[in-house]
Design a protein around this motif. Structure first.
Motif, PDB file in Angstrom:
ATOM      1  N   SER A 129       0.840  -1.205   0.000  1.00 33.33           N
ATOM      2  CA  SER A 129       0.000   0.000   0.000  1.00 33.33           C
ATOM      3  C   SER A 129       0.872   1.250   0.000  1.00 33.33           C
ATOM      4  N   GLU A 130       1.997   1.169   0.694  1.00 29.14           N
ATOM      5  CA  GLU A 130       2.849   2.359   0.753  1.00 29.14           C
ATOM      6  C   GLU A 130       3.617   2.535  -0.554  1.00 29.14           C
ATOM      7  N   ILE A 131       4.024   1.410  -1.139  1.00 23.93           N
ATOM      8  CA  ILE A 131       4.720   1.513  -2.427  1.00 23.93           C
ATOM      9  C   ILE A 131       3.815   2.205  -3.447  1.00 23.93           C
ATOM     10  N   ILE A 132       2.568   1.813  -3.450  1.00 18.12           N
ATOM     11  CA  ILE A 132       1.632   2.376  -4.438  1.00 18.12           C
ATOM     12  C   ILE A 132       1.206   3.784  -4.049  1.00 18.12           C
ATOM     13  N   LEU A 162      -2.459  13.956  -4.928  1.00 17.93           N
ATOM     14  CA  LEU A 162      -3.323  13.755  -6.085  1.00 17.93           C
ATOM     15  C   LEU A 162      -4.742  13.402  -5.682  1.00 17.93           C
ATOM     16  N   ILE A 163      -4.861  12.752  -4.529  1.00 18.95           N
ATOM     17  CA  ILE A 163      -6.167  12.252  -4.091  1.00 18.95           C
ATOM     18  C   ILE A 163      -6.426  12.806  -2.697  1.00 18.95           C
ATOM     19  N   PRO A 164      -7.615  13.311  -2.431  1.00 14.07           N
ATOM     20  CA  PRO A 164      -7.894  13.817  -1.082  1.00 14.07           C
ATOM     21  C   PRO A 164      -7.782  12.710  -0.041  1.00 14.07           C
ATOM     22  N   GLU A 165      -7.366  13.098   1.130  1.00 13.09           N
ATOM     23  CA  GLU A 165      -7.120  12.177   2.236  1.00 13.09           C
ATOM     24  C   GLU A 165      -8.271  11.198   2.437  1.00 13.09           C
ATOM     25  N   LYS A 166      -9.471  11.716   2.266  1.00 15.36           N
ATOM     26  CA  LYS A 166     -10.671  10.946   2.598  1.00 15.36           C
ATOM     27  C   LYS A 166     -10.808   9.679   1.772  1.00 15.36           C
ATOM     28  N   LEU A 182       0.388   3.639 -12.303  1.00 16.86           N
ATOM     29  CA  LEU A 182      -0.958   4.091 -12.675  1.00 16.86           C
ATOM     30  C   LEU A 182      -1.609   4.947 -11.601  1.00 16.86           C
ATOM     31  N   ALA A 183      -1.261   4.693 -10.347  1.00 16.14           N
ATOM     32  CA  ALA A 183      -1.890   5.417  -9.256  1.00 16.14           C
ATOM     33  C   ALA A 183      -1.639   6.916  -9.388  1.00 16.14           C
TER      34      ALA A 183
END
Lengths: 342, 612
Positions: free
Chosen positions: A126-129, A138-142, A183-184
Motif C-alpha cells: 500500500s505504501e509503495i503504491i 493527487l487524491i484527497p485524504e478521505k 498508474l496510481a
C-alpha cells in the motif's frame, strides 16, 4: 503550482504528439587513471528523433546493449542528457527546474524490467503504491484508501495484499504492483522498459493484456521497450528499431513488420520465432556481436555485420529518409543520390 | 471496465500459486499459518474449504517479523541473546540487590606487630650523681681513663677523686678532702686552716695500726690513703656512683627515691655484700636474690625496686613500662625465649615477641588494628570474595559491567553516527565528495590505535582528569578512531542501493530527496548496520578491557571488567586468588561471545537466502 500543471495540461491538449524526442544524445564518460580523466564516451544514445502520438504505443526494439533502456530513462530525465530535446506536452523537460520537474513527474511513469529490484523490500504494498500519490496530493485524504484499493483491483491485485511486502509476491504480481504504482499517479505517458521479459510466457500475456486494457481505459501513451518482436507486434502502434544508439528504422507496426526496409530490421524479424512448425522462412543470421558503443564503426554502424554491405557504408553515415509516409529508415540502400555520393 | 472485473478474479488463482512455490518467505509464512490453522480448523476443511486466494491462507509478515522469526529459530543466536540479557540484568539491575557500594571496603581486626620496647644487656656504666655535685662528661672520661689504668685516684684540677670499687662493675667516686697528712711516720700535720678535732689522732693511729683504710671519728668518716710517701687522711664526699646495674622502681611514683644517689649507693653496697637488708634515711629495705633478679622490698614487705643488668626502655618516650613488664621481659631474655605473654594494666594477656638484633632486643607487641580485608576468599557475605582494595568483588563486577557495556554501546552509537553520516554522504553523492571522504577515511585508518590511546591516557594522567570524565573521553576517542569501518560499509551499501531500480522508480515518481533517503535508502541500510554494530560491540568491549588491563582505561574507584582483570598481572594474585580475575574474564568472554552470536544470528536472519 496547480496553475502551472493546468497550463501544462491545456498546452498538452493542443499538441497531437504527446512526446517528441529530438536528436537526443546520451553519452556516458569513460574515466580512467589516477585522476579519473575522461578518456572516451560510451555513446549509448547517439542522436535519435521520434515522436509518440497521444494514446498510442511506440515499440522500441533492438538487441541487448543498443541503448533502448537509456532512451527510456533519459526521456524521463532520470539521466542527464548530453544533447537534444525531449518535449512532453510541448514542454522541454530538460528546461524545467527541480520543482517543476517534480510536479510533472507523476505524468510520466516508468515500469522496469526486473520486478524484484524495482520494489523497495522494506515497504508494504500500500505504501509503495500510495506513497507518491500522497506526496503529490493527487487524491484527497478521505478517499485515499479506496483509491489505492481501486487501483490495486484494476491492476489485478486484491485489497488484502495491501499490507504485504514485495517478497511475498510472485514475479507477475510484483509487476502488477509496479504497474499499480505507475498508474496510481494518473500518468499520461508510461515508459514500459521490458516489463515482461523477466516473466514466464503465461504471465507475460496477462501483463501485456493488462497494459492494453489500461491503455484503453486511461488513454495512456506507452513507450514499450522490448527485444521481443512478437510482444511489440502485439502491443505497438508504431515501432522504432535501434542499433547501437541509433534509431535505424521507424514506422507503423504494419510498415515495420510487413515491409522492413533496414537490413537489421529484416534480420531481427527473421530471427523471431513463429509458433508454427510448418512455416518455413529464410533466416538471416547476423555474424559477430554488437560492436562497442564506446568505439562504434565508422559510417553506418551496422556495416560490420550487414549482409548487404556496400563500399560507401563504411565511409558515410546514412541520413534518415522518409521512404513512405511515416516510415523512415537510415540506410544507404534507400538513398536517392547514391551516385553523387560515390 | 466490466470486462476487466470479470476477467481478473478468475486469473488470480493462477497468479497466486507461484507465491507458495517460489518464495521462501511466503512459504514460511504459510507454514506458520498452517501450524496455527490446524488447531482451529478441522482437518478435512484444510484442503477443500480454503480457496487458494483466501486472505487467511497467507499471513502477512513484515520483513521485521520475518527477521525476528528467523532469529528465534537460530539456537546459537538465542543463546547469545540470553547471555546478553543476563549480562544487562547483572550489570544494570544487579547492583540494586547488592547491599554494598562499589567503593565500600571491608575491614577486620588484625594484629599488627609493632615495636614496643627495647632491651639490652647493660655494658655501659650508668652514673648516678650525688646531690649538688657535678659529674659531667669530662669527669666521666677521666674516671674511665683511671679505671682503665687501674688507678684508684684521678685528679681533676685541684680535686682528687678516689674510686672505690664496691663490686665488679660498681664504683663509687669520692672527692677526697685532705684534712691531714703524715709524712714518713713523723706525726700528723694538719692541713692549713684545718683544726683537727679532739681524739682524732688516736682514732687515726688505731685505724692505721689495724690496717684499716678508713675510720670514723665524731660522726665523720675519714679515709686513709697513701700517696707516694705520704699518708693522707681526708674526709670523703660522694660525687657519683657508676654501676652496670639498673634500678627500676616498682611503682612509678617511687622513681625519685630509687634514682636517688643515697638509695642506689646503699643498695649497691648491700648487693655487693650480698646483704639481705639495708637502710637508707631511716627506711629499711629487704633484698631478695633470685636467679640474677634482685628485688628490693620496703619495710612493709612490698616490692619496691628491682635491680638488673638488663635495660628495658619503651620506644615511645611517653610510655611507662611497669616493673612487672620489665621483669618479665628480663626473665624472658635471660631464658632466651622469643615470646612472652604479659598481662597489661587491665589484666588482658598480651603477647610480645622478642627479636634479637646484635646486642639489642626488640620487644614487639601484637597490637589489634582495623585491617582492610584484601583478597578474602569467597564466603556467604561475599560470594566472590574481596579484591585487592577490600571491596566486594561481585559488586565491583556489576558496576564494572555497567561501564564496560556502556562504553561498548556509546562507542558503537558514536561510530554509527559518524560512520553513517560520512559513509552516507559519500555513497549518496558519489564523485569527488566520495573520493575526498574516502581518502579521509584512509587517513583515519592509518592512525596507529594503541600509541594514540596510550599517549592520550598519559595526557589524561597529567591533567588529572576525573575518573568519570576519563570514561567519557575514552568513549570519545574510541568512537573517533573506530568509525571508518562502518563508514565504508554504509558507503558501499548505499552505492549499490542507489543504482537499484526502486530508487530510480522513487525518483521517477517524484518523491522528494529526504523521503527517498530516509524511507527507501536508510531502511535498506539498517540491517547491515545492525549486524556490523553488533559485531563491533564485542570488539569494543575487548578493546576497552585491553585498555583497562594496560591501566589506560577506567580508573579507581570506578571499575570495568578490564581493570578488574588487571590484578592478574601480578603472578602472585593470578596463582593464588582465582576469584579475583576469573569471573571478570568469564564475563568478558561470555559477553563478547553473546554479541558475536547475536551478530551472526542477525546477519543470517537479515539474509533472505538463509533458510533457517
Amino acid at each position: 503550482m496547480e496553475n502551472k500543471e493546468k497550463d501544462m495540461t491545456s498546452q498538452g491538449q493542443m499538441t497531437e504528439n504527446l512526446l517528441e524526442v529530438n536528436n537526443l544524445k546520451q553519452y556516458f564518460p569513460i574515466k580512467a587513471g589516477l585522476l579519473q580523466r575522461v578518456v572516451g564516451n560510451v555513446k549509448a544514445v547517439d542522436g535519435i528523433t521520434f515522436s509518440i502520438k497521444r494514446g498510442t504505443t511506440m515499440g522500441l526494439v533492438g538487441e541487448s546493449g543498443c541503448g533502448k533502456t537509456t532512451v527510456g530513462k533519459t526521456i524521463l530525465r532520470l539521466n542527464d542528457k548530453t544533447d537534444g530535446e525531449v518535449y512532453f506536452n510541448g514542454i522541454n523537460i530538460f528546461d524545467l527546474d527541480h520543482k517543476e520537474l517534480r510536479a510533472i513527474r507523476p505524468k510520466m511513469q516508468i515500469i522496469f524490467q526486473d520486478p524484484y529490484s524495482s520494489l523497495s523490500p522494506r515497504l508494504p504494498v500500500s505504501e509503495i503504491i500510495g506513497e507518491a500519490v500522497k506526496e503529490h496530493g493527487l487524491i484527497p485524504e478521505k478517499g485515499f484508501n479506496e483509491y489505492i484499493d481501486h487501483t490495486m483491483k484494476i491492476c489485478g491485485l486484491q485489497p488484502y495484499h495491501k499490507d504485504r511486502y514485495p517478497h511475498e509476491f510472485s514475479g507477475g504480481q510484483r509487476q502488477r504492483i509496479c504497474i499499480a504504482r505507475a498508474l496510481a499517479l494518473l500518468p499520461e505517458f508510461v515508459v514500459c522498459d521490458e516489463p515482461v521479459s523477466a516473466l514466464d510466457v503465461s504471465i507475460q500475456a496477462q501483463i501485456i493484456n493488462l497494459l492494453k486494457d489500461l491503455q484503453r481505459e486511461f488513454e495512456l501513451t506507452f513507450l514499450f521497450i522490448s527485444h521481443d518482436l512478437s510482444v511489440v507486434e502485439h502491443i505497438s502502434d508504431t515501432v522504432g528499431v535501434m542499433y547501437l544508439g541509433d534509431l535505424v528504422e521507424f514506422g507503423t507496426k504494419k510498415q515495420i513488420f510487413r515491409n522492413p526496409l533496414h537490413p537489421y530490421t529484416e534480420a531481427l524479424l527473421s530471427a523471431a520465432p513463429v509458433p508454427d512448425p510448418t512455416v518455413k522462412r529464410d533466416r538471416i543470421i547476423l555474424e559477430g556481436s554488437i560492436p562497442s558503443p564506446a568505439n562504434p564503426p565508422s559510417g553506418c554502424k551496422f556495416h560490420t555485420r550487414c549482409p548487404k554491405v556496400m563500399d560507401r557504408c563504411s565511409k558515410y553515415i546514412p541520413e534518415i529518409r522518409e521512404v513512405e509516409p511515416g516510415h523512415t529508415v537510415a540506410c544507404h540502400l534507400y538513398y536517392d543520390h547514391l551516385e553523387t555520393l560515390d | 471496465m466490466s470486462d476487466e472485473k470479470n476477467r481478473l478474479p478468475d486469473q488470480s488463482p493462477i497468479i497466486e500459486e507461484p507465491i507458495l512455490e517460489d518464495i521462501e518467505e511466503a512459504e514460511e509464512g504459510k507454514m506458520i499459518l498452517d501450524e496455527e490453522r490446524q488447531e482451529d480448523i478441522p482437518a478435512d476443511f484444510q484442503d477443500e474449504e480454503m480457496a487458494l486466494d483466501d486472505a487467511r491462507r497467507i499471513k502477512s509478515l513484515s520483513p521485521g517479523m520475518l527477521v525476528f522469526k528467523r532469529f528465534i529459530r537460530n539456537k546459537l543466536a538465542v543463546i547469545g541473546f540470553a547471555i546478553l540479557v543476563f549480562m544487562f540484568t547483572f550489570a544494570f539491575l544487579g547492583p540494586l540487590f547488592m547491599p554494598y557500594e562499589q567503593d565500600q571496603y571491608f575491614t577486620h581486626v588484625g594484629y599488627q606487630s609493632k615495636d614496643y620496647a627495647g632491651a639490652i644487656y647493660n655494658t655501659e656504666l650508668r652514673y648516678t650523681v650525688a646531690d649538688g655535685e657535678e659529674f659531667g662528661s669530662y669527669e666521666r672520661a677521666q674516671f674511665l681513663l683511671a679505671l682503665g689504668k687501674d688507678n684508684e685516684i684521678f685528679s681533676l684540677g685541684e680535686d682528687t677523686h678516689y674510686i672505690q670499687t664496691i663490686a665488679d662493675g660498681t664504683y663509687r667516686i669520692i672527692d677526697l678532702d685532705k684534712v691531714a697528712g703524715e709524712l714518713m711516720r713523723m706525726g700528723l700535720t694538719p692541713e692549713a686552716g684545718v683544726t683537727l678535732p679532739e681524739g682524732f689522732e688516736e682514732a687515726y693511729f688505731a685505724a692505721k695500726d689495724a690496717g684499716e683504710e678508713s675510720f670514723e671519728h665524731d660522726g665523720v668518716l675519714y679515709r686513709i690513703s697513701s700517696e707516694k710517701k705520704e699518708i693522707i687522711i681526708s674526709t670523703e664526699e660522694n660525687i657519683a656512683l657508676a654501676s652496670l646495674n639498673v634500678f627500676d622502681p616498682y611503682n612509678e611514683e617511687d622513681l625519685d627515691v630509687v634514682d636517688s644517689f643515697k638509695f642506689k649507693l646503699a643498695g649497691e653496697e648491700a648487693i655487693a655484700a650480698e646483704m639481705n637488708e639495708f637502710t637508707v634515711e631511716n627506711q629499711s629495705y629487704e633484698v631478695q636474690y633470685d636467679e640474677g633478679q634482685i628485688t628490693i622490698f620496703d619495710a612493709e614487705g612490698q616490692p619496691f625496686a628491682g635491680v638488673s643488668e638488663i635495660i628495658v626502655n619503651p620506644l615511645d618516650k611517653n610510655e611507662y613500662l611497669s616493673f612487672e613488664f620489665k621483669s618479665a621481659i628480663r626473665q624472658a631474655i635471660r631464658d632466651l625465649k622469643d615470646r612472652v605473654v604479659i598481662p597489661d594494666a587491665d589484666g588482658t594477656e598480651v603477647e610480645y615477641r622478642i627479636a634479637r638484633v646484635n646486642a639489642n632486643y626488640y620487644i614487639r607487641r601484637q597490637t589489634p588494628t582495623a585491617l582492610i580485608s584484601i583478597y578474602e576468599l569467597p564466603s556467604a557475605e561475599h560470594p566472590l570474595g574481596l579484591d585487592n582494595n577490600g571491596m566486594d568483588n561481585l559488586t565491583r563486577l556489576m558496576y564494572g559491567g555497567r561501564i564496560s557495556l556502556m562504553v561498548g554501546f556509546v562507542v558503537v552509537i558514536l561510530e554509527m553516527i559518524i560512520g553513517v553520516i560520512i559513509g552516507g554522504v559519500s555513497g549518496y553523492f558519489g564523485g569527488a565528495v566520495d573520493t575526498g571522504l574516502m581518502r579521509f577515511v584512509d587517513l583515519f585508518n592509518s592512525i596507529p590505535f594503541y600509541p594514540v590511546v596510550i599517549i592520550f591516557g598519559s595526557v589524561m594522567d597529567t591533567l588529572d582528569v576525573e575518573p568519570i570524565t576519563r570514561i567519557f573521553l575514552l568513549m570519545a576517542i574510541l568512537g573517533v578512531l573506530g568509525w571508518t569501518g562502518i563508514a565504508r560499509v554504509v558507503r558501499g551499501q548505499i552505492l549499490s542501493l542507489r543504482e537499484q531500480d526502486f530508487m530510480v522508480a522513487a525518483e521517477a515518481t517524484g518523491i522528494r530527496t529526504s523521503r527517498r533517503i530516509f524511507r527507501h535508502l536508510v531502511p535498506n541500510v539498517m540491517p547491515l548496520l545492525i549486524v556490523s554494530a553488533t559485531g563491533s560491540l564485542g570488539g569494543i568491549i575487548i578493546t576497552e578491557a585491553t585498555l583497562g588491563f594496560l591501566g589506560l582505561g577506567v580508573r579507581f574507584p570506578l571499575a570495568s571488567w578490564g581493570s578488574i582483570i588487571n590484578v592478574a598481572s601480578d603472578p602472585y594474585v593470578m596463582t593464588n586468588f582465582w576469584f579475583m580475575w576469573l569471573p571478570a574474564g568469564l564475563l568478558i568472554l561470555l559477553t563478547v561471545l553473546g554479541f558475536n552470536f547475536v551478530g551472526d544470528g542477525l546477519r543470517d536472519a537479515f539474509d533472505p537466502r538463509m533458510k533457517r
